[in-house]
Design a protein around this motif. Structure first.
Motif, mmCIF file in Angstrom:
data_model
loop_
_atom_site.group_PDB
_atom_site.id
_atom_site.type_symbol
_atom_site.label_atom_id
_atom_site.label_comp_id
_atom_site.label_asym_id
_atom_site.label_seq_id
_atom_site.Cartn_x
_atom_site.Cartn_y
_atom_site.Cartn_z
ATOM 1 N N ASN A 249 0.863 -1.278 -0.018
ATOM 2 C CA ASN A 249 0.007 -0.014 -0.007
ATOM 3 C C ASN A 249 0.883 1.180 -0.079
ATOM 4 O OD1 ASN A 249 -2.192 -1.546 0.064
ATOM 5 N ND2 ASN A 249 -2.750 -1.333 2.226
ATOM 6 N N PHE A 250 1.826 1.413 0.750
ATOM 7 C CA PHE A 250 2.727 2.469 0.845
ATOM 8 C C PHE A 250 3.314 2.684 -0.518
ATOM 9 C CE2 PHE A 250 6.803 4.615 1.555
ATOM 10 C CZ PHE A 250 6.668 5.390 2.199
ATOM 11 N N ASP A 251 4.049 1.713 -1.088
ATOM 12 C CA ASP A 251 4.600 1.920 -2.403
ATOM 13 C C ASP A 251 3.614 2.302 -3.416
ATOM 14 O OD1 ASP A 251 7.024 1.415 -1.347
ATOM 15 O OD2 ASP A 251 7.072 -0.761 -2.020
ATOM 16 N N CYS A 252 2.577 1.781 -3.457
ATOM 17 C CA CYS A 252 1.580 2.236 -4.496
ATOM 18 C C CYS A 252 0.943 3.334 -4.188
ATOM 19 C CB CYS A 252 0.402 1.164 -4.562
ATOM 20 S SG CYS A 252 0.857 -0.321 -5.176
ATOM 21 N N ALA A 253 0.620 4.015 -3.047
ATOM 22 C CA ALA A 253 0.076 5.245 -2.746
ATOM 23 C C ALA A 253 1.456 6.421 -2.851
ATOM 24 C CB ALA A 253 -0.127 5.447 -1.278
ATOM 25 N N THR A 254 2.456 5.979 -2.814
ATOM 26 C CA THR A 254 3.719 6.936 -3.198
ATOM 27 C C THR A 254 3.756 6.949 -4.628
ATOM 28 O OG1 THR A 254 4.895 5.874 -1.349
ATOM 29 C CG2 THR A 254 6.276 7.167 -3.119
ATOM 30 N N ALA A 255 3.354 6.117 -5.530
ATOM 31 C CA ALA A 255 3.571 6.016 -6.982
ATOM 32 C C ALA A 255 2.301 7.047 -7.379
ATOM 33 C CB ALA A 255 3.322 4.828 -7.820
ATOM 34 N N ASP A 256 1.327 6.932 -6.644
ATOM 35 C CA ASP A 256 0.046 7.759 -7.037
ATOM 36 C C ASP A 256 0.347 9.059 -6.928
ATOM 37 O OD1 ASP A 256 -2.504 8.304 -8.190
ATOM 38 O OD2 ASP A 256 -3.514 7.468 -6.067
ATOM 39 N N ARG A 257 1.026 9.405 -5.949
ATOM 40 C CA ARG A 257 1.358 11.053 -5.675
ATOM 41 C C ARG A 257 2.421 11.552 -6.505
ATOM 42 N NH1 ARG A 257 0.615 9.033 -0.007
ATOM 43 N NH2 ARG A 257 3.137 8.692 -0.077
ATOM 44 N N ALA A 258 3.399 10.600 -6.787
ATOM 45 C CA ALA A 258 4.363 11.078 -7.632
ATOM 46 C C ALA A 258 3.778 11.412 -8.913
ATOM 47 C CB ALA A 258 5.513 10.045 -7.627
ATOM 48 N N CYS A 259 3.125 10.482 -9.575
ATOM 49 C CA CYS A 259 2.470 10.628 -10.933
ATOM 50 C C CYS A 259 1.464 11.916 -11.041
ATOM 51 C CB CYS A 259 2.147 9.566 -11.331
ATOM 52 S SG CYS A 259 3.010 8.230 -11.851
ATOM 53 N N ALA A 260 0.830 12.165 -9.950
ATOM 54 C CA ALA A 260 0.100 13.293 -9.947
ATOM 55 C C ALA A 260 0.806 14.546 -9.807
ATOM 56 C CB ALA A 260 -1.070 13.210 -8.639
ATOM 57 N N ALA A 261 1.954 14.476 -9.162
ATOM 58 C CA ALA A 261 3.013 15.598 -8.959
ATOM 59 C C ALA A 261 3.309 16.169 -10.261
ATOM 60 C CB ALA A 261 3.724 15.566 -7.810
ATOM 61 N N VAL A 262 3.900 15.156 -11.152
ATOM 62 C CA VAL A 262 4.723 15.489 -11.998
ATOM 63 C C VAL A 262 3.999 15.458 -13.686
ATOM 64 C CG1 VAL A 262 6.877 14.908 -10.958
ATOM 65 C CG2 VAL A 262 5.882 13.230 -12.444
ATOM 66 N N VAL A 263 3.018 14.726 -13.672
ATOM 67 C CA VAL A 263 2.289 14.561 -14.933
ATOM 68 C C VAL A 263 0.934 15.112 -14.963
ATOM 69 C CG1 VAL A 263 1.362 12.951 -16.729
ATOM 70 C CG2 VAL A 263 3.524 12.344 -15.427
ATOM 71 N N GLU A 264 0.013 14.764 -13.819
ATOM 72 C CA GLU A 264 -1.302 14.990 -13.994
ATOM 73 C C GLU A 264 -1.693 16.576 -13.554
ATOM 74 O OE1 GLU A 264 -3.280 12.347 -11.594
ATOM 75 O OE2 GLU A 264 -2.269 10.619 -12.261
ATOM 76 N N THR A 265 -1.004 16.877 -12.314
ATOM 77 C CA THR A 265 -1.379 18.295 -11.779
ATOM 78 C C THR A 265 -0.713 19.525 -12.910
ATOM 79 O OG1 THR A 265 -1.282 17.428 -9.634
ATOM 80 C CG2 THR A 265 -0.950 20.123 -10.050
ATOM 81 N N PRO A 266 0.609 19.273 -13.552
ATOM 82 C CA PRO A 266 1.245 20.173 -14.453
ATOM 83 C C PRO A 266 0.196 20.247 -15.843
ATOM 84 C CG PRO A 266 2.894 19.051 -13.419
ATOM 85 C CD PRO A 266 1.617 18.276 -13.032
ATOM 86 N N LEU A 267 -0.127 19.165 -15.983
ATOM 87 C CA LEU A 267 -1.041 18.995 -17.539
ATOM 88 C C LEU A 267 -2.652 19.746 -16.984
ATOM 89 C CD1 LEU A 267 -0.101 15.691 -18.779
ATOM 90 C CD2 LEU A 267 0.594 17.915 -20.113
ATOM 91 N N TYR A 268 -3.251 19.298 -15.836
ATOM 92 C CA TYR A 268 -4.305 19.917 -15.606
ATOM 93 C C TYR A 268 -4.314 21.426 -15.575
ATOM 94 C CZ TYR A 268 -5.924 15.446 -14.000
ATOM 95 O OH TYR A 268 -6.171 14.028 -13.963
#
Length: 472
Positions: free
Chosen positions: A285-304
Motif C-alpha cells: 500500500n505504501f509503495d502504490c500510494a507513493t506512486a500515485d502521489r508522484a505521478c499526480a505531482a509530475v504528470v497530472e497536476t502540471p497538465l491539468y
C-alpha cells in the motif's frame, strides 16, 4: 489519481456461503409491506441470502409488458447492495444477461442507467422533471442488471471494509449468486460484464474472480462470455504517459508544445515510472500510494493546469452540462424512491470509498495481467474509447489493448486501425484479432453511449453475441 475521487473511484466479505452437498433448507418467498412499499422477499435456504425487491415500479422502463425489479440483495449482515434489473424488451426468456458497473471508485451505476444505456434518459436542455424512453437502451435484446457497489454507493445500504479492487470481487460474485437464487431462470444464460473508467480495474478482477470460482465449482456456474470496458483505467505505467502524448496529439487540438511533451516524458520516466514499477513489484500500500502521489505531482497536476476544457470531453467547456444530470434531482423525489423501493438517500459517488482506495494506492496497480488471463480464456473482450475523452483517453486504451498477452497478441498489436462504419458512415476506427477488439469512437466523450447511442448498442449486442464488432 485524484480526479477519480469526485467522479469515478469495491470489499472484504466476512461471511462465507456454504455450498456443501447436503439437504438444503427450503427457500421462502413472501410479501412484506414497509412504509407503504410492498416488497417481494426471497430467502435462500442454502445460503441465508435475502433478496427484497419491488416489481414493476413503472419508473424508467416505459415499454408495455416489460418487467423490471428494483431492490436489495443481502451480501452480508446489514450489507444490502442495490440492484435494478430490466428484462429484455425482445425475447426475455432466451436473451442473455449482462451486468453494468460504473467506476469511481465509489460511483453509482445509476449514472450509466440514466445517462448512458438504460431504458430511459433525460433530454439535454428540455428541463423535464421526468425521463423519456431511450430507443437505444441496452435492454432491447439483453436482460440488464445495474449494480451499486460497494454498499456505501448509490442506494446501497451498510458500511463495508472496502479498500481496493481485489476486495470487491467476493461481494460481486455473491451478489450474482443471490440473484441467481432469487431469479433461477437467468442462471443458465450467457453472462456479460460491462463497465467504464475505473471499471478497467473492476472488470478485469471481477471476471478473473468469477472464473476462479467457476473452476473451484463454488456456487452456481456463471457463464461469463463477454467483457466490455469503455474509456477504462487499466494500467498507470501505460496510461500516465498517454496523458502526455494525447495532450500533444489527439483528434481535436494540442494543448502542449513538442518541447513540453519532451519535458513531461522526462519527468514521467525520472519520477513517476520508477515508483509505479516498485508498486507493481512489491504490491505494498505504501509503495502504490507513493506512486500515485508522484505521478499526480509530475504528470497530472502540471497538465491539468493547462486545461481550459472539460477533461471528460475536450470539445466542450469545463462547465458544460452534458450528459444532463437531471436524474440526480429525479432520484430525490419521494414518490420515485417509494415506487422503486429505495431505503436511503441517493449518493452518486462516495468520498469515503475514494479515500480508502487512495490510501491503498489502488489506482497505481496494473490489471493488465488479470485482463490478459481473462482474454486468454477465450471470452469476447472489447476495449473501446471515445476520442474526445482526456481522463481515460484512447491513446492509453489502445496501448493497453496492444499489451494484452493472449494467443493473438502479436497479430493484434501489429494490425492497423480500420474504418468502423454504422449504416455506411464512418464513426470510428477499430481492429480485431480472435476474441479481442479495440474501438476508437469518433465524436464521443468519456460516456460513449451518451454521445453515440446507436453505435454503442450495436457493438454491445455483437460483443454479447460473441461476434466480431466490424462495422456495416
Amino acid at each position: 489519481m485524484h480526479f477519480f475521487s469526485s467522479f469515478f473511484f469495491a470489499c472484504i466479505f466476512n461471511i462465507s456461503f456454504s455450498f456443501a452437498s447436503r439437504t438444503a433448507p427450503s427457500n421462502k418467498r413472501s410479501l412484506v409491506e414497509r412504509e407503504g412499499v410492498v416488497y417481494n422477499v426471497f430467502e435462500h435456504g442454502e445460503t441465508g441470502a435475502k433478496v427484497e425487491f419491488v416489481a414493476n415500479s413503472g419508473v424508467c422502463e416505459m415499454t408495455p409488458g416489460v418487467n423490471q425489479y428494483s431492490g436489495y440483495l443481502s451480501v452480508g449482515e446489514n450489507l444490502d447492495m442495490w440492484f435494478w434489473f430490466f428484462e429484455a424488451r425482445q425475447n426475455p426468456k432466451t436473451a442473455p444477461l449482462a451486468a453494468w458497473f460504473n467506476g469511481g471508485p465509489g460511483c453509482s451505476s445509476m449514472i450509466g442507467l440514466f445517462q448512458e444505456n438504460g431504458p430511459c434518459k433525460f433530454e439535454l436542455g428540455a428541463q423535464n422533471t421526468r425521463p423519456i424512453n431511450n430507443t437505444f437502451s441496452w435492454n432491447n435484446n439483453v436482460n440488464m442488471l445495474y449494480i451499486d457497489q460497494p454498499v456505501e454507493v448509490g442506494f446501497s445500504v451498510g458500511n463495508s471494509s472496502v479498500v481496493s479492487t481485489d476486495t470487491a470481487s467476493p461481494y460481486v460474485w455473491k451478489l450474482i449468486q443471490a440473484f441467481y437464487a432469487a431469479f433461477p431462470e437467468y442462471k443458465s444464460r450467457d453472462f456479460g460484464i460491462f463497465t467504464e473508467s475505473y471499471g478497467g480495474h473492476y472488470a478485469a478482477e471481477f471476471s478473473q474472480y468469477i472464473q476462479e470460482q467457476n473452476k473451484a465449482k463454488a456456487g452456481e456456474h456463471i457463464n461469463l462470455v463477454a467483457l466490455g470496458i469503455n474509456n477504462g483505467w487499466h494500467d498507470s505505467m501505460l496510461q500516465e504517459s498517454a496523458y502526455i502524448d494525447f495532450a500533444f496529439n489527439n483528434s481535436y487540438r494540442p494543448f502542449i508544445t513538442a518541447a513540453q511533451q519532451k519535458k513531461y516524458h522526462m519527468w514521467f520516466e525520472d519520477y513517476c515510472l520508477p515508483d509505479l514499477l516498485l508498486c507493481n513489484k512489491t504490491g505494498s500500500n505504501f509503495d502504490c500510494a507513493t506512486a500515485d502521489r508522484a505521478c499526480a505531482a509530475v504528470v497530472e497536476t502540471p497538465l491539468y493546469s493547462m486545461i481550459d476544457f472539460d477533461i471528460y470531453d475536450i470539445r466542450k467547456a469545463s462547465n458544460n452540462n452534458e450528459p444532463p444530470n437531471d436524474f440526480l434531482q429525479y432520484l430525490k423525489d419521494p414518490q420515485v424512491l417509494k415506487a422503486i423501493g429505495a431505503k436511503k438517500t441517493f449518493t452518486e459517488c462516495s468520498s469515503e470509498i475514494s479515500r480508502r482506495f487512495v490510501a491503498t494506492g489502488d489506482n497505481s496497480r496494473s490489471y493488465i495481467d488479470e485482463l490478459s488471463a481473462v482474454t486468454s480464456s477465450n471470452i469476447t473482450v472489447l476495449l473501446w474509447a471515445g476520442d474526445a475523452d482526456y481522463i481515460c483517453n484512447y491513446v492509453g486504451v489502445l496501448a493497453v489493448a496492444n499489451a494484452v498477452a493472449y494467443p493473438g497478441h502479436a497479430a493484434f498489436s501489429a494490425k492497423p486501425l480500420l474504418p468502423f462504419t454504422v449504416n455506411g458512415v464512418q464513426k470510428g476506427e477499430y481492429k480485431t484479432e480472435g476474441n479481442l477488439s479495440f474501438l476508437k469512437v469518433w465524436e464521443a466523450g468519456h460516456m460513449v453511449m451518451y454521445y453515440q447511442p446507436e453505435l454503442s448498442l450495436r457493438v454491445f449486442e455483437r460483443t454479447m453475441g460473441r461476434g466480431a464488432i466490424g462495422g456495416t
